[in-house]
Design a protein around this motif. Structure first.
Motif, short mmCIF file in Angstrom:
data_model
loop_
_atom_site.label_atom_id
_atom_site.label_comp_id
_atom_site.label_asym_id
_atom_site.label_seq_id
_atom_site.Cartn_x
_atom_site.Cartn_y
_atom_site.Cartn_z
N GLU A 47 -41.29 4.12 67.04
CA GLU A 47 -41.55 2.83 67.68
C GLU A 47 -42.37 1.93 66.75
N ASN A 48 -42.09 0.63 66.84
CA ASN A 48 -42.78 -0.41 66.07
C ASN A 48 -42.36 -0.47 64.61
N TYR A 49 -41.33 0.29 64.23
CA TYR A 49 -40.88 0.28 62.85
C TYR A 49 -39.49 -0.34 62.76
N THR A 50 -39.30 -1.16 61.74
CA THR A 50 -38.07 -1.92 61.63
C THR A 50 -36.87 -1.08 61.22
N GLY A 51 -37.10 0.13 60.82
CA GLY A 51 -35.99 1.01 60.46
C GLY A 51 -36.42 2.45 60.47
N GLY A 52 -35.52 3.31 60.80
CA GLY A 52 -35.81 4.74 60.78
C GLY A 52 -34.54 5.55 60.93
N PHE A 53 -34.62 6.81 60.59
CA PHE A 53 -33.45 7.67 60.74
C PHE A 53 -33.85 9.13 60.83
N VAL A 54 -32.95 9.91 61.35
CA VAL A 54 -33.08 11.37 61.36
C VAL A 54 -31.79 11.92 60.79
N ARG A 55 -31.91 12.79 59.79
CA ARG A 55 -30.76 13.43 59.18
C ARG A 55 -30.75 14.91 59.57
N VAL A 104 -27.74 18.45 59.87
CA VAL A 104 -26.42 18.87 59.42
C VAL A 104 -25.36 18.52 60.45
N ARG A 105 -25.66 18.75 61.72
CA ARG A 105 -24.65 18.56 62.75
C ARG A 105 -24.64 17.17 63.37
N CYS A 106 -25.74 16.43 63.30
CA CYS A 106 -25.76 15.08 63.87
C CYS A 106 -26.89 14.29 63.24
N SER A 107 -26.70 12.97 63.18
CA SER A 107 -27.70 12.08 62.57
C SER A 107 -27.66 10.73 63.27
N PHE A 108 -28.77 9.99 63.16
CA PHE A 108 -28.76 8.61 63.63
C PHE A 108 -29.65 7.78 62.71
N GLN A 109 -29.46 6.46 62.76
CA GLN A 109 -30.25 5.54 61.96
C GLN A 109 -30.20 4.17 62.61
N TYR A 110 -31.29 3.39 62.43
CA TYR A 110 -31.29 2.00 62.86
C TYR A 110 -32.07 1.20 61.83
N SER A 111 -31.83 -0.11 61.80
CA SER A 111 -32.53 -0.97 60.85
C SER A 111 -32.32 -2.42 61.26
N THR A 112 -33.28 -3.27 60.89
CA THR A 112 -33.11 -4.71 61.08
C THR A 112 -32.30 -5.33 59.95
N SER A 113 -31.97 -4.53 58.95
CA SER A 113 -31.11 -4.98 57.85
C SER A 113 -29.77 -4.26 57.95
N PRO A 114 -28.66 -4.94 57.70
CA PRO A 114 -27.35 -4.27 57.76
C PRO A 114 -27.24 -3.21 56.67
N PHE A 115 -26.70 -2.06 57.01
CA PHE A 115 -26.56 -0.98 56.03
C PHE A 115 -25.19 -0.29 56.11
N LEU A 116 -24.29 -0.75 56.98
CA LEU A 116 -22.98 -0.15 57.15
C LEU A 116 -21.89 -1.13 56.73
N ASP A 117 -20.76 -0.60 56.28
CA ASP A 117 -19.58 -1.39 56.04
C ASP A 117 -18.63 -1.28 57.23
N GLY A 118 -17.81 -2.29 57.41
CA GLY A 118 -16.83 -2.22 58.49
C GLY A 118 -17.34 -2.84 59.77
N PRO A 119 -16.49 -2.87 60.80
CA PRO A 119 -16.84 -3.52 62.07
C PRO A 119 -17.88 -2.72 62.84
N MET A 120 -18.62 -3.41 63.71
CA MET A 120 -19.58 -2.77 64.59
C MET A 120 -18.84 -2.35 65.87
N LEU A 121 -18.82 -1.07 66.14
CA LEU A 121 -18.07 -0.55 67.27
C LEU A 121 -18.80 -0.75 68.60
N VAL A 122 -20.12 -0.83 68.55
CA VAL A 122 -20.93 -1.06 69.75
C VAL A 122 -21.68 -2.37 69.56
#
Length: 654
Positions: A226-234, A236-254
């Motif tokens: 909380e209160n951080y503009t970006g973070g992630f958890v890596r 082996v079986r699952c991961s997530f990430q968020y950021s106020t800066s774009p970091f993915l290519d392609g369309p946004m599915l959600v």
């Protein structure tokens, strides 16, 4: 057990609130046991390098950008590995990332037998035990970004937006994507920066297991981010990430537009807010619609077929996978001009194959099983389930299926060059297959089999590998098809014995034809027959079923022992073919048709031999198994109707 680190990754220093550059690429080393391989020239490292020769290529060629290798090499130096690229990666960037991972990981983890490395766009994990069981209960490392201005003035509202978007993206990855990948963005209003998110699981996980994995890491680490503009958890079986800066290519599915969600924060693990409830309702409605459509299709199927399906063991995930592939009969009628004669591609004991075009323009091949076909509902379901679960560039891709009225139809991607036998055994068309194309076909079949035997999440024995079940695309790339007779092996099974012998005469291994004993080495035998057929341009069963004194295998062996094997090379091949490659393939073919299964190589070893430039180091061959010596009229019955192939190949059922 050493594999626990690959799945639970419990022993790691949690590095919170660091910039992306710190510790990049991120590595997880060892499982706390200190199990290392001794030196650079160890057998374990050699097995890692053997995996490295195929796994990046297999993953980058997969539609899911995912591949596995299980138990490569012999104990105690066996290696299992898993490779996954982020869902927005291109095949070339995926290949480059995983190739670099294999270079970095042995050094980064100081020669640990159990190790994982994460890059922005890919992950690689290997172990000296199986990596396939799943355990999501352990701690996972989390990383966050605190850039200038990262502590928001309206922190509480920002945190709710972040948590909502992450959980919505996790839902989409688990329940709306067969690739288990999702990207997302939230643009609520000008007071809040636009947020971007990513969630992904390994695609071999079921939707429920994927969501459970993501729930554990989001529930634990979102409060810490909380209160951080970006973070992630890596992990082996699952991961997530968020950021106020774009970091993915392609369309946004959600995409979550509108005003911020209500003030109540979501519970740990992703308990739904009002926005999340709306997304969940929409997701459930979509699933119910698919399920209802599929159920209606099953209700319309023949009563006897429905009863057969109900009696066949089926899990909820299997039903979901099957239903997602259902196509309406009306759609297939339009696609094939009502199964018009001019769209017929071929005909066999199983029925007729038609070409067609789906409404969106995709070209397809529709296998319409005849009422008298020996491929029953159990074989049909086996084929649907297996082909839907495996992904490899050298395996035929199932587009869909249909069970309506009296019709049983399987829909595959269209292969413009049809099956190998239609070209290889045609005196005119075989000239299309120069040596370069034939070597490509041999190599592709070998890689497809290695995936089935050693790299997929299931160990699969095809049991009906033959020329008519090898499809060729416009570039003559081979794809193994017809999985109706395939069997899945448990992790500790080496072979199975059956009293119901099914397959094709001339391609069956002697231990299977005579004693009903089959294993991955049965497929290796069939592959060896195929190699000899491709080099010589001659059918094996023609010789076994004729009045001649020798079958193809025997003929090749006799010429080999007299050092005259070159005389058997297909005359349609030009004189400038590389003789050393031709002889090497004959050598490999003879190795694969050895009498004893233990004397035949596994497919990973076959691929290593095919890629090797040295011929003199190949293992020596002994007298192989011969059709006439291993089968008799009393041991099997020959049927002119094919079980899953063209009727030009006699098939057997005992």
């Amino acid at each position: 057990m050493a594999c626990r680190l690959i799945l639970s990754v419990a022993i790691v220093a949690v590095a919170l609130l660091v910039r992306r550059s710190a510790g990049y690429p991120w590595a997880l080393c060892d499982d706390g046991t200190g199990s290392n391989f001794p030196a650079r020239r160890s057998t374990y490292l050699a097995n890692i390098n053997l995996v490295a020769a195929t796994l990046p290529r297999n993953a980058s060629a997969s539609p899911d950008l995912f591949a596995t290798a299980d138990y490569i090499g012999a104990a105690p130096n066996q290696v299992s590995a898993l490779a996954l690229c982020r869902g927005d990666a291109t095949p070339s960037s995926c290949l480059s990332c995983l190739t670099q991972a294999f270079r970095d990981l042995p050094n980064t983890c100081a020669y640990n037998r159990v190790a994982t490395i994460f890059y922005d766009s890919c992950l690689l994990s290997y172990s000296n035990a199986s990596i396939f069981p799943s355990d999501f209960s352990a701690k996972i490392p989390a990383y966050g970004n605190r850039d200038s201005g990262s502590v928001m003035t309206e922190a509480a509202q920002f945190n709710r937006v972040m948590a909502t978007l992450v959980n919505a993206t996790a839902d989409y990855a688990a329940y709306n994507s067969t690739r288990r990948y999702a990207s997302g963005e939230a643009d609520f209003n000008q007071e809040f920066p636009k947020l971007y998110s990513w969630a992904q699981c390994t695609p071999d996980l079921t939707p429920a297991r994927c969501r459970r994995c993501l729930a554990q890491i989001t529930g634990r680490y979102i409060p810490q981010l909380e209160n951080y503009t970006g973070g992630f958890v890596r992990a082996v079986r699952c991961s997530f990430q968020y950021s106020t800066s774009p970091f993915l290519d392609g369309p946004m599915l959600v995409q979550l537009p509108g005003s911020p969600p209500p003030a109540q924060a979501p519970a740990a693990g992703g308990a739904p807010s009002e926005t999340m409830r709306k997304i969940a309702v929409a997701t459930v409605a979509a699933v119910l619609t698919i399920s209802a459509t599929c159920f209606y299709a099953w209700r319309k199927a023949k009563r006897t077929s429905a009863k057969a399906l109900q009696s066949y063991p089926t899990s909820a995930d299997d039903i979901q996978n099957i239903c997602s592939l259902h196509l309406d009969l009306s759609v297939l009628r339009v696609a094939t001009d009502d199964f018009a004669e001019h769209n017929k591609l071929g005909e066999g004991g199983f029925g007729v194959v038609y070409k067609g075009i789906l409404p969106e323009g995709q070209r397809i091949a529709v296998k319409r099983l005849s009422q008298t076909s020996r491929q029953g509902i159990a074989e049909l379901k086996t084929e649907i389930l297996l082909v839907a679960k495996v992904n490899h560039k050298n395996l035929a891709r199932l587009v869909g299926f249909c069970l309506e009225s009296h019709d049983k139809l399987l829909v595959y991607e269209y292969m413009s060059n049809r099956s190998l036998d239609t070209i290889l055994f045609d005196s005119t068309k075989k000239k299309e297959l120069d040596w370069g194309k034939r070597l490509k076909i041999i190599d592709g079949i070998a890689r497809g089999l290695q995936y089935l035997h050693e790299e997929s999440q299931m160990k699969i024995v095809h049991r009906d590998l033959k020329a008519s079940n090898i499809l060729l695309d416009s570039a003559y790339n081979p794809k193994i098809s017809d999985f109706g007779l395939a069997k899945i092996f448990a992790g500790d099974q080496s072979h199975i014995v059956t009293y119901c012998i099914v397959g094709t005469y001339g391609y069956m291994s002697p231990e299977y034809a005579m004693h009903g004993k089959y294993s991955i080495k049965s497929d290796v035998f069939s592959f060896g027959v195929l190699v000899l057929e491709i080099v010589t341009g001659r059918r094996n069963w023609d010789f076994c079923d004729s009045e001649q004194d020798a079958d193809l295998i025997n003929d090749v062996w006799e010429h080999w022992t007299r050092e005259k094997a070159i005389e058997l090379i297909d005359p349609s091949l030009t004189n400038d073919c590389p003789i050393d490659q031709l002889l090497k393939c004959i050598h490999i073919g003879l190795l694969c048709v050895q009498q004893k299964p233990s004397d035949r190589p596994v497919m990973s070893a076959v691929n290593f031999m095919l890629s090797s430039k040295t011929v003199d180091r190949l293992p020596s061959v002994s007298r192989p198994a011969f059709c006439r010596q291993q089968t008799s009229a009393n041991s099997i019955k020959v049927s002119s109707n094919g079980l899953a192939g063209q009727n030009s190949n006699p098939e057997v059922i005992g």
